[in-house]
Scaffold this motif. Sequence first.
Motif, short mmCIF file in Angstrom:
data_model
loop_
_atom_site.label_atom_id
_atom_site.label_comp_id
_atom_site.label_asym_id
_atom_site.label_seq_id
_atom_site.Cartn_x
_atom_site.Cartn_y
_atom_site.Cartn_z
N VAL A 100 0.84 -1.20 0.00
CA VAL A 100 0.00 0.00 0.00
C VAL A 100 0.87 1.25 0.00
O VAL A 100 0.66 2.17 -0.79
CB VAL A 100 -0.96 0.00 1.21
CG1 VAL A 100 -1.67 1.34 1.35
CG2 VAL A 100 -1.98 -1.13 1.08
N MET A 101 1.88 1.28 0.85
CA MET A 101 2.73 2.46 0.93
C MET A 101 3.58 2.63 -0.32
O MET A 101 3.87 3.75 -0.74
CB MET A 101 3.58 2.42 2.20
CG MET A 101 2.76 2.50 3.49
SD MET A 101 1.48 3.80 3.53
CE MET A 101 2.49 5.27 3.47
N SER A 102 3.97 1.54 -0.94
CA SER A 102 4.73 1.63 -2.19
C SER A 102 3.89 2.31 -3.26
O SER A 102 4.38 3.16 -4.00
CB SER A 102 5.16 0.24 -2.65
OG SER A 102 5.90 0.33 -3.85
N VAL A 103 2.62 1.96 -3.34
CA VAL A 103 1.74 2.59 -4.32
C VAL A 103 1.58 4.07 -4.00
O VAL A 103 1.66 4.92 -4.89
CB VAL A 103 0.38 1.88 -4.39
CG1 VAL A 103 -0.61 2.66 -5.25
CG2 VAL A 103 0.55 0.46 -4.93
N LEU A 104 1.36 4.40 -2.74
CA LEU A 104 1.19 5.81 -2.36
C LEU A 104 2.44 6.63 -2.66
O LEU A 104 2.34 7.76 -3.14
CB LEU A 104 0.85 5.93 -0.87
CG LEU A 104 -0.58 5.59 -0.48
CD1 LEU A 104 -0.74 5.69 1.02
CD2 LEU A 104 -1.57 6.51 -1.18
N ARG A 105 3.60 6.07 -2.40
CA ARG A 105 4.84 6.83 -2.54
C ARG A 105 5.44 6.79 -3.94
O ARG A 105 6.05 7.75 -4.38
CB ARG A 105 5.88 6.33 -1.54
CG ARG A 105 5.49 6.65 -0.12
CD ARG A 105 6.59 6.30 0.86
NE ARG A 105 6.16 6.64 2.20
CZ ARG A 105 6.23 5.82 3.23
NH1 ARG A 105 6.72 4.61 3.09
NH2 ARG A 105 5.81 6.19 4.42
N LYS A 106 5.26 5.66 -4.62
CA LYS A 106 5.97 5.49 -5.89
C LYS A 106 5.07 5.49 -7.12
O LYS A 106 5.57 5.39 -8.24
CB LYS A 106 6.80 4.21 -5.84
CG LYS A 106 7.86 4.27 -4.76
CD LYS A 106 8.64 3.01 -4.65
CE LYS A 106 9.64 3.11 -3.51
NZ LYS A 106 10.22 1.83 -3.17
N ALA A 107 3.78 5.57 -6.92
CA ALA A 107 2.86 5.63 -8.06
C ALA A 107 1.82 6.72 -7.80
O ALA A 107 0.63 6.45 -7.69
CB ALA A 107 2.19 4.28 -8.28
N PRO A 108 2.28 7.96 -7.71
CA PRO A 108 1.35 9.03 -7.35
C PRO A 108 0.20 9.19 -8.33
O PRO A 108 -0.89 9.57 -7.93
CB PRO A 108 2.24 10.28 -7.31
CG PRO A 108 3.49 9.91 -8.03
CD PRO A 108 3.64 8.43 -7.92
N ASP A 109 0.42 8.87 -9.61
CA ASP A 109 -0.67 8.98 -10.58
C ASP A 109 -1.79 8.00 -10.27
O ASP A 109 -2.97 8.34 -10.34
CB ASP A 109 -0.17 8.81 -12.00
CG ASP A 109 0.53 7.48 -12.23
OD1 ASP A 109 1.26 7.03 -11.31
OD2 ASP A 109 0.34 6.88 -13.31
N LEU A 110 -1.44 6.78 -9.89
CA LEU A 110 -2.44 5.79 -9.52
C LEU A 110 -3.10 6.17 -8.20
O LEU A 110 -4.33 6.15 -8.08
CB LEU A 110 -1.80 4.40 -9.40
CG LEU A 110 -2.71 3.26 -8.95
CD1 LEU A 110 -3.87 3.06 -9.92
CD2 LEU A 110 -1.90 1.97 -8.81
N ALA A 111 -2.30 6.55 -7.23
CA ALA A 111 -2.85 6.92 -5.92
C ALA A 111 -3.73 8.16 -6.03
O ALA A 111 -4.77 8.25 -5.37
CB ALA A 111 -1.72 7.16 -4.92
N MET A 112 -3.34 9.11 -6.87
CA MET A 112 -4.08 10.37 -6.99
C MET A 112 -5.51 10.15 -7.47
O MET A 112 -6.41 10.91 -7.09
CB MET A 112 -3.34 11.28 -7.97
CG MET A 112 -3.28 12.71 -7.58
SD MET A 112 -3.13 12.99 -5.82
CE MET A 112 -3.55 14.67 -5.83
N VAL A 113 -5.75 9.12 -8.26
CA VAL A 113 -7.11 8.81 -8.70
C VAL A 113 -8.01 8.63 -7.49
O VAL A 113 -9.13 9.14 -7.45
CB VAL A 113 -7.13 7.55 -9.60
CG1 VAL A 113 -8.55 7.07 -9.85
CG2 VAL A 113 -6.40 7.81 -10.91
N TYR A 114 -7.51 7.92 -6.48
CA TYR A 114 -8.31 7.60 -5.30
C TYR A 114 -8.21 8.66 -4.20
O TYR A 114 -8.92 8.59 -3.22
CB TYR A 114 -7.93 6.22 -4.77
CG TYR A 114 -8.07 5.18 -5.85
CD1 TYR A 114 -9.33 4.81 -6.31
CD2 TYR A 114 -6.96 4.63 -6.48
CE1 TYR A 114 -9.48 3.88 -7.32
CE2 TYR A 114 -7.10 3.70 -7.49
CZ TYR A 114 -8.36 3.33 -7.91
OH TYR A 114 -8.50 2.43 -8.93
N ILE A 115 -7.33 9.60 -4.39
CA ILE A 115 -7.19 10.69 -3.42
C ILE A 115 -8.01 11.89 -3.85
O ILE A 115 -8.66 12.54 -3.04
CB ILE A 115 -5.70 11.08 -3.24
CG1 ILE A 115 -4.92 9.92 -2.62
CG2 ILE A 115 -5.56 12.35 -2.42
CD1 ILE A 115 -3.42 10.09 -2.65
#
Length: 192
Positions: A100-115
Amino acid sequence: MSTRNSDSATIEDRILDAAADCVLAFGVDRVMLAEIARRAGVSRPTVYRRWPDTRAVLAALLTRRIVGVLDAAPSRGVGRAALVERIVTIAERLRADEVVMSVLRKAPDLAMVYIAERMGTSQQILLDAVAADIKLAQEQGSVRPGEPRRLAAMCLLITQSAIQSAQIVAPMLDADELAVELAHSLNGYLRP
């Protein structure tokens, strides 16, 4: 740690476990569907029958991990104290989840969709669980009046922010202090 070798694992579980292995081995941006399939011991068409692309596999992986954390942190009773304790526990476990933290920190484009753009499946599931706990706590009198889903949405935003931004404030708030402050924030927001 992967559980994909378990005899009882379904094909979906094997694929998601393989995806988690790939995230940890290569980073989110370098996860390839072919490598997920190879590590899961299935063909690429087997993966494609379940998910249209790598991004969808990663979204399913995140949902499984987040819902797993929710399931592993059952409510310890009814009321604001139990509700806040559960939310803080979930936040701590999510912050400790490498995938989960890897996605938040290293894939901001993917995480940003859900943020910033839309709620994901796991966020909806968390919202439903928190809203149900809020409703019970309201009936008990320890949570202020208000539509439970609206209150749950704000709790989700507060907690999500604490999870996402914890590393920024780490010099001022270690993990234990962050948990204390998150609990204080949630208690203050929900108090009648």
